[in-house]
Write an enzyme that holds these catalytic residues in place. Structure first.
Site, PDB file in Angstrom:
ATOM      1  N   HIS A  11     -16.332  57.995 -22.130  1.00 40.75           N
ATOM      2  CA  HIS A  11     -16.399  56.716 -22.854  1.00 40.75           C
ATOM      3  C   HIS A  11     -17.649  56.647 -23.720  1.00 40.75           C
ATOM      4  CE1 HIS A  11     -13.045  54.283 -21.521  1.00 40.75           C
ATOM      5  NE2 HIS A  11     -13.310  54.465 -20.246  1.00 40.75           N
ATOM      6  N   CYS A  24      -7.506  53.113 -16.783  1.00 42.08           N
ATOM      7  CA  CYS A  24      -8.737  52.699 -17.466  1.00 42.08           C
ATOM      8  C   CYS A  24      -8.632  51.215 -17.800  1.00 42.08           C
ATOM      9  CB  CYS A  24      -8.890  53.513 -18.748  1.00 42.08           C
ATOM     10  SG  CYS A  24     -10.349  53.101 -19.699  1.00 42.08           S
ATOM     11  N   LEU A  25      -9.724  50.481 -17.590  1.00 42.18           N
ATOM     12  CA  LEU A  25      -9.708  49.040 -17.908  1.00 42.18           C
ATOM     13  C   LEU A  25      -9.466  48.804 -19.399  1.00 42.18           C
ATOM     14  CD1 LEU A  25     -12.645  47.644 -15.716  1.00 42.18           C
ATOM     15  CD2 LEU A  25     -10.184  47.478 -15.286  1.00 42.18           C
ATOM     16  N   HIS A  38     -14.967  60.730 -16.548  1.00 44.86           N
ATOM     17  CA  HIS A  38     -14.220  59.720 -17.314  1.00 44.86           C
ATOM     18  C   HIS A  38     -15.198  58.756 -18.008  1.00 44.86           C
ATOM     19  CE1 HIS A  38     -10.711  56.677 -17.496  1.00 44.86           C
ATOM     20  NE2 HIS A  38     -11.772  55.964 -17.838  1.00 44.86           N
TER      21      HIS A  38
HETATM   22 NI    NI Z   1     -12.106  53.993 -18.568  1.00 38.40          NI
END
Ligand code: NI
Length: 173
Positions: A137, A91-92, A133
């Site tokens: 968020h 994940c960034l 995913h």
């Molecule tokens: Ni992510």
């Protein structure tokens, strides 16, 4: 082109719940474009508005090899889940950490496109995982929330150590 700042864990703003978009207007189109620019610049395959500190239900994804096939999903919702599969995720917002997460293998989902049109579609494999995913968020959830408490504790310690080292480097300079 505008690059947005991506929040990193454990920033508490990653835990905020995004609100549905009322009208898909120019503001939303600009946000989606800036999110795509940011995602490409950071080398990610998906990005949710929550990660750039905007609490609107907007996600962008591009799984293509040449990074030229973007998807922008407004108010995305999963309406059916089927099967389970484990995939290595990153994940960034949690740079440098990867782990196996179990999610649904196939999904049926709906969203509004950038013209405000309702779309319903099926996804499986990487796209299905990516949509799950990114929607997480928007609900303030991170992939590391699925890890065992022990792994989460280790990760937290590792990040705290990194932060300490970074602070020390600043003092040396
Ligand atoms: Ni992510």
């Amino acid at each position: 082109m505008a690059l947005l700042n991506v929040l990193h864990f454990p920033n508490p703003r990653l835990r905020l719940k995004a609100k549905p978009v009322g009208t898909v207007d120019d503001t939303i189109n600009t946000l989606a474009k800036d999110m795509l620019d940011t995602m490409y610049a950071e080398g990610g395959i998906g990005l949710a508005a929550t990660q750039v500190d905007v609490q609107k239900r907007v996600i962008v994804i591009d799984l293509s090899e040449h990074r030229d096939d973007p998807m922008c999903l407004i108010n995305p919702e999963i309406i059916e889940l089927e099967g389970t599969e484990q995939m290595q995720e990153g994940c960034l917002s949690v740079p440098g950490y990867y782990d196996l997460v179990e999610r649904a293998e196939k999904i049926r989902f709906r969203y509004l496109d950038l013209e405000g049109q309702a779309v319903e579609a099926n996804a499986e494999g990487l796209l299905a995982v990516c949509i799950q995913h990114e929607i997480d968020h928007l609900d303030g959830k991170l992939f590391i929330d699925y890890l065992s408490p022990l792994k989460q504790q280790r990760l937290r310690k590792k990040l705290e150590k990194q932060e300490r080292l970074e602070r020390q480097q600043v003092q040396v300079l």
